[in-house]
Write a protein that holds these residues in place. Sequence first.
Motif, PDB file in Angstrom:
ATOM      1  N   ASN A 114       6.161 -29.234 -71.130  1.00 15.81           N
ATOM      2  CA  ASN A 114       6.694 -28.046 -71.798  1.00 15.81           C
ATOM      3  C   ASN A 114       8.069 -28.241 -72.412  1.00 15.81           C
ATOM      4  O   ASN A 114       8.469 -27.431 -73.254  1.00 15.81           O
ATOM      5  CB  ASN A 114       6.740 -26.881 -70.801  1.00 15.81           C
ATOM      6  CG  ASN A 114       5.376 -26.567 -70.228  1.00 15.81           C
ATOM      7  OD1 ASN A 114       4.390 -26.502 -70.950  1.00 15.81           O
ATOM      8  ND2 ASN A 114       5.303 -26.378 -68.910  1.00 15.81           N
ATOM      9  N   PHE A 115       8.791 -29.320 -71.988  1.00 17.34           N
ATOM     10  CA  PHE A 115      10.164 -29.409 -72.495  1.00 17.34           C
ATOM     11  C   PHE A 115      10.718 -30.828 -72.597  1.00 17.34           C
ATOM     12  O   PHE A 115      11.847 -30.999 -73.052  1.00 17.34           O
ATOM     13  CB  PHE A 115      11.098 -28.568 -71.602  1.00 17.34           C
ATOM     14  CG  PHE A 115      11.377 -29.154 -70.247  1.00 17.34           C
ATOM     15  CD1 PHE A 115      12.553 -29.854 -69.998  1.00 17.34           C
ATOM     16  CD2 PHE A 115      10.475 -29.015 -69.202  1.00 17.34           C
ATOM     17  CE1 PHE A 115      12.818 -30.399 -68.742  1.00 17.34           C
ATOM     18  CE2 PHE A 115      10.733 -29.552 -67.945  1.00 17.34           C
ATOM     19  CZ  PHE A 115      11.909 -30.248 -67.722  1.00 17.34           C
ATOM     20  N   PHE A 116       9.968 -31.839 -72.215  1.00 18.97           N
ATOM     21  CA  PHE A 116      10.557 -33.158 -72.026  1.00 18.97           C
ATOM     22  C   PHE A 116      10.163 -34.185 -73.082  1.00 18.97           C
ATOM     23  O   PHE A 116      11.002 -34.946 -73.556  1.00 18.97           O
ATOM     24  CB  PHE A 116      10.168 -33.662 -70.634  1.00 18.97           C
ATOM     25  CG  PHE A 116      10.854 -34.935 -70.212  1.00 18.97           C
ATOM     26  CD1 PHE A 116      12.178 -34.935 -69.784  1.00 18.97           C
ATOM     27  CD2 PHE A 116      10.174 -36.145 -70.224  1.00 18.97           C
ATOM     28  CE1 PHE A 116      12.809 -36.095 -69.382  1.00 18.97           C
ATOM     29  CE2 PHE A 116      10.797 -37.313 -69.821  1.00 18.97           C
ATOM     30  CZ  PHE A 116      12.107 -37.295 -69.396  1.00 18.97           C
ATOM     31  N   TYR A 117       8.894 -34.233 -73.451  1.00 21.87           N
ATOM     32  CA  TYR A 117       8.408 -35.342 -74.288  1.00 21.87           C
ATOM     33  C   TYR A 117       8.638 -35.117 -75.775  1.00 21.87           C
ATOM     34  O   TYR A 117       9.000 -36.043 -76.502  1.00 21.87           O
ATOM     35  CB  TYR A 117       6.906 -35.568 -74.052  1.00 21.87           C
ATOM     36  CG  TYR A 117       6.551 -35.842 -72.612  1.00 21.87           C
ATOM     37  CD1 TYR A 117       6.979 -37.013 -71.987  1.00 21.87           C
ATOM     38  CD2 TYR A 117       5.807 -34.938 -71.866  1.00 21.87           C
ATOM     39  CE1 TYR A 117       6.666 -37.269 -70.664  1.00 21.87           C
ATOM     40  CE2 TYR A 117       5.489 -35.184 -70.544  1.00 21.87           C
ATOM     41  CZ  TYR A 117       5.923 -36.348 -69.946  1.00 21.87           C
ATOM     42  OH  TYR A 117       5.613 -36.600 -68.642  1.00 21.87           O
ATOM     43  N   ASP A 118       8.432 -33.906 -76.216  1.00 24.18           N
ATOM     44  CA  ASP A 118       8.474 -33.609 -77.647  1.00 24.18           C
ATOM     45  C   ASP A 118       9.875 -33.138 -78.047  1.00 24.18           C
ATOM     46  O   ASP A 118      10.407 -32.195 -77.452  1.00 24.18           O
ATOM     47  CB  ASP A 118       7.433 -32.520 -77.987  1.00 24.18           C
ATOM     48  CG  ASP A 118       7.437 -32.167 -79.448  1.00 24.18           C
ATOM     49  OD1 ASP A 118       8.055 -31.143 -79.812  1.00 24.18           O
ATOM     50  OD2 ASP A 118       6.844 -32.924 -80.235  1.00 24.18           O
ATOM     51  N   LYS A 129      10.145 -29.336 -78.765  1.00 22.04           N
ATOM     52  CA  LYS A 129      10.089 -28.507 -77.563  1.00 22.04           C
ATOM     53  C   LYS A 129      11.383 -28.622 -76.763  1.00 22.04           C
ATOM     54  O   LYS A 129      11.885 -27.635 -76.220  1.00 22.04           O
ATOM     55  CB  LYS A 129       8.894 -28.912 -76.693  1.00 22.04           C
ATOM     56  CG  LYS A 129       7.536 -28.503 -77.234  1.00 22.04           C
ATOM     57  CD  LYS A 129       6.419 -28.881 -76.261  1.00 22.04           C
ATOM     58  CE  LYS A 129       5.060 -28.458 -76.794  1.00 22.04           C
ATOM     59  NZ  LYS A 129       3.954 -28.834 -75.863  1.00 22.04           N
ATOM     60  N   ALA A 130      11.915 -29.841 -76.687  1.00 22.42           N
ATOM     61  CA  ALA A 130      13.158 -30.054 -75.947  1.00 22.42           C
ATOM     62  C   ALA A 130      14.300 -29.272 -76.585  1.00 22.42           C
ATOM     63  O   ALA A 130      15.075 -28.594 -75.889  1.00 22.42           O
ATOM     64  CB  ALA A 130      13.485 -31.552 -75.897  1.00 22.42           C
ATOM     65  N   ASN A 131      14.424 -29.383 -77.889  1.00 26.39           N
ATOM     66  CA  ASN A 131      15.502 -28.687 -78.586  1.00 26.39           C
ATOM     67  C   ASN A 131      15.354 -27.164 -78.493  1.00 26.39           C
ATOM     68  O   ASN A 131      16.341 -26.447 -78.319  1.00 26.39           O
ATOM     69  CB  ASN A 131      15.540 -29.122 -80.057  1.00 26.39           C
ATOM     70  CG  ASN A 131      15.930 -30.585 -80.195  1.00 26.39           C
ATOM     71  OD1 ASN A 131      16.605 -31.162 -79.328  1.00 26.39           O
ATOM     72  ND2 ASN A 131      15.508 -31.217 -81.284  1.00 26.39           N
ATOM     73  N   ALA A 132      14.115 -26.713 -78.578  1.00 30.32           N
ATOM     74  CA  ALA A 132      13.885 -25.270 -78.462  1.00 30.32           C
ATOM     75  C   ALA A 132      14.242 -24.772 -77.063  1.00 30.32           C
ATOM     76  O   ALA A 132      14.836 -23.700 -76.889  1.00 30.32           O
ATOM     77  CB  ALA A 132      12.424 -24.935 -78.785  1.00 30.32           C
ATOM     78  N   TYR A 133      13.883 -25.556 -76.060  1.00 31.84           N
ATOM     79  CA  TYR A 133      14.218 -25.171 -74.684  1.00 31.84           C
ATOM     80  C   TYR A 133      15.724 -25.127 -74.484  1.00 31.84           C
ATOM     81  O   TYR A 133      16.271 -24.148 -73.934  1.00 31.84           O
ATOM     82  CB  TYR A 133      13.573 -26.140 -73.702  1.00 31.84           C
ATOM     83  CG  TYR A 133      14.093 -26.011 -72.285  1.00 31.84           C
ATOM     84  CD1 TYR A 133      13.948 -24.818 -71.575  1.00 31.84           C
ATOM     85  CD2 TYR A 133      14.735 -27.079 -71.663  1.00 31.84           C
ATOM     86  CE1 TYR A 133      14.436 -24.699 -70.277  1.00 31.84           C
ATOM     87  CE2 TYR A 133      15.230 -26.961 -70.361  1.00 31.84           C
ATOM     88  CZ  TYR A 133      15.081 -25.763 -69.685  1.00 31.84           C
ATOM     89  OH  TYR A 133      15.559 -25.644 -68.420  1.00 31.84           O
ATOM     90  N   LEU A 134      16.405 -26.179 -74.922  1.00 31.86           N
ATOM     91  CA  LEU A 134      17.868 -26.207 -74.749  1.00 31.86           C
ATOM     92  C   LEU A 134      18.521 -25.044 -75.479  1.00 31.86           C
ATOM     93  O   LEU A 134      19.466 -24.411 -74.977  1.00 31.86           O
ATOM     94  CB  LEU A 134      18.431 -27.547 -75.237  1.00 31.86           C
ATOM     95  CG  LEU A 134      18.054 -28.769 -74.390  1.00 31.86           C
ATOM     96  CD1 LEU A 134      18.621 -30.039 -75.015  1.00 31.86           C
ATOM     97  CD2 LEU A 134      18.559 -28.607 -72.949  1.00 31.86           C
ATOM     98  N   ALA A 135      18.037 -24.742 -76.691  1.00 30.22           N
ATOM     99  CA  ALA A 135      18.604 -23.640 -77.455  1.00 30.22           C
ATOM    100  C   ALA A 135      18.381 -22.305 -76.732  1.00 30.22           C
ATOM    101  O   ALA A 135      19.268 -21.432 -76.709  1.00 30.22           O
ATOM    102  CB  ALA A 135      17.978 -23.584 -78.848  1.00 30.22           C
ATOM    103  N   SER A 136      17.200 -22.141 -76.107  1.00 27.48           N
ATOM    104  CA  SER A 136      16.893 -20.875 -75.448  1.00 27.48           C
ATOM    105  C   SER A 136      17.750 -20.681 -74.197  1.00 27.48           C
ATOM    106  O   SER A 136      18.074 -19.551 -73.839  1.00 27.48           O
ATOM    107  CB  SER A 136      15.415 -20.840 -75.053  1.00 27.48           C
ATOM    108  OG  SER A 136      15.129 -21.726 -73.993  1.00 27.48           O
ATOM    109  N   VAL A 137      18.138 -21.781 -73.572  1.00 32.62           N
ATOM    110  CA  VAL A 137      18.906 -21.680 -72.328  1.00 32.62           C
ATOM    111  C   VAL A 137      20.409 -21.632 -72.600  1.00 32.62           C
ATOM    112  O   VAL A 137      21.146 -20.893 -71.932  1.00 32.62           O
ATOM    113  CB  VAL A 137      18.571 -22.864 -71.393  1.00 32.62           C
ATOM    114  CG1 VAL A 137      19.447 -22.832 -70.150  1.00 32.62           C
ATOM    115  CG2 VAL A 137      17.104 -22.840 -70.996  1.00 32.62           C
ATOM    116  N   THR A 138      20.852 -22.407 -73.579  1.00 32.72           N
ATOM    117  CA  THR A 138      22.287 -22.506 -73.832  1.00 32.72           C
ATOM    118  C   THR A 138      22.749 -21.524 -74.899  1.00 32.72           C
ATOM    119  O   THR A 138      23.966 -21.334 -75.062  1.00 32.72           O
ATOM    120  CB  THR A 138      22.644 -23.922 -74.279  1.00 32.72           C
ATOM    121  OG1 THR A 138      21.976 -24.225 -75.521  1.00 32.72           O
ATOM    122  CG2 THR A 138      22.245 -24.950 -73.245  1.00 32.72           C
TER     123      THR A 138
END
Length: 417
Positions: A400-404, A407-416
């Motif tokens: 969900n957040f590690f390989y792609d 997805k990684a950038n979207a996750y970091l943006a949503s959290v930070t």
Amino acid sequence: MRKILIVGAGQSGLQLALGLQSQGYEVTLMSNRTADEIRSGRVMSTQCMFDTALQHERDLQINFWESQAPRIEGLGVSVAAPGSHAEPGGTARAIDWVGRLDGYAQSVDQRVKMAGWMETFAQRGGQLVIHGAAVSDLDFFAGRYDLTLVAAGKGELVSMFGRDAARSPYDAPQRSLAVAYVHGLGPRPEHPDFDAVRCNLVPGIGELFVMPALTTSGRADILFWEGVPGGPLDAFQDIRDPNEHLATTLELMETFLPWEYARATKVELTDAHGTLAGRYAPTVRKPVGRLPSGGLVLGVADVVVANDPITGQGSNSASKCAAAYLASIVEHGDRPFDGDWMQATFDRYWTTAQHVTKWTNAMLAPPPEHVLNIIGAGGQVQSIADRFANAFDDPSDFENFFYDPDKANAYLASVTG
């Protein structure tokens, strides 16, 4: 009563034997060593079992050491700053954080656990055969059982299971492994009030894992180097003396990870058999083996899925495999255990194992930028550190957040934000 033969008395073989025994199956277990020989022998692994795997043991009521083993409540990551080890006493860390686990992990020396489980199996009426099985032995025995399972991950028997090239990107060892069980390690000053596994990364060179454990002499800690072959951490192949092994472990800690060495200046080996070194190529194999007479056997755990220990998944995967196989066997009732059933049973396990294999193989390679960003962000945002730590229990979350990168950038943006 259905008769089942299990060859191999490790985490998966014994857990499965005890589980089948509790369901009323007539189980024969073959081991190449007695319980006493295991208990007094060399350490076998660096097992750190997370909550899901521990729950499988609780479900079978074989979690005999849960109240004694240290409760590992966190998982920390430290990354050495480039060139920081070049300065004597340098403590530069580019990254340093600890994530909190939702459910605690534990590590019980397999000498303690396997010896205890083997004795329990025999006390409960199981047939225990002490014999190092060869393919010819299995050919003789298999026809006398409804199902034969091979859970011995080393030796001749593994040759019955063909390598699955599509699922095995590496054909050579990716790390040189060196383990030392010690007493006398001090706490990490960042969290003196709780235990955590510490993952220390030295980019381009290797990793050191430090984990609290229960061993034959009580509380201990495991120092576990993973060195890139040919590099400065690949230093243990010719060492036979356990004290020299420990001295080399500490010298490398002082050079590359002085913040870990600082709490290790008073350590001593737990016992004369408290070290281990080796290497192997991570490999996925075909799950169904064919005996010379034509009979079929089913491979279990690291016989068929052997990942590098870099992600600490070996015992977890073995436990999850045993649980999946137990469910498949019980659900199958009185029908024959044919090749199609064996393949389907492995496929059931592969639904979880595939995530472990993908993640482990990714961690063996140099990390791409988006992965570095995630690991770095763990030091700024606690929820990122916690999510990364808990993915050791459920590696499917990495999808969900590690390989792609997106997805990684979207996750970091949503959290930070």
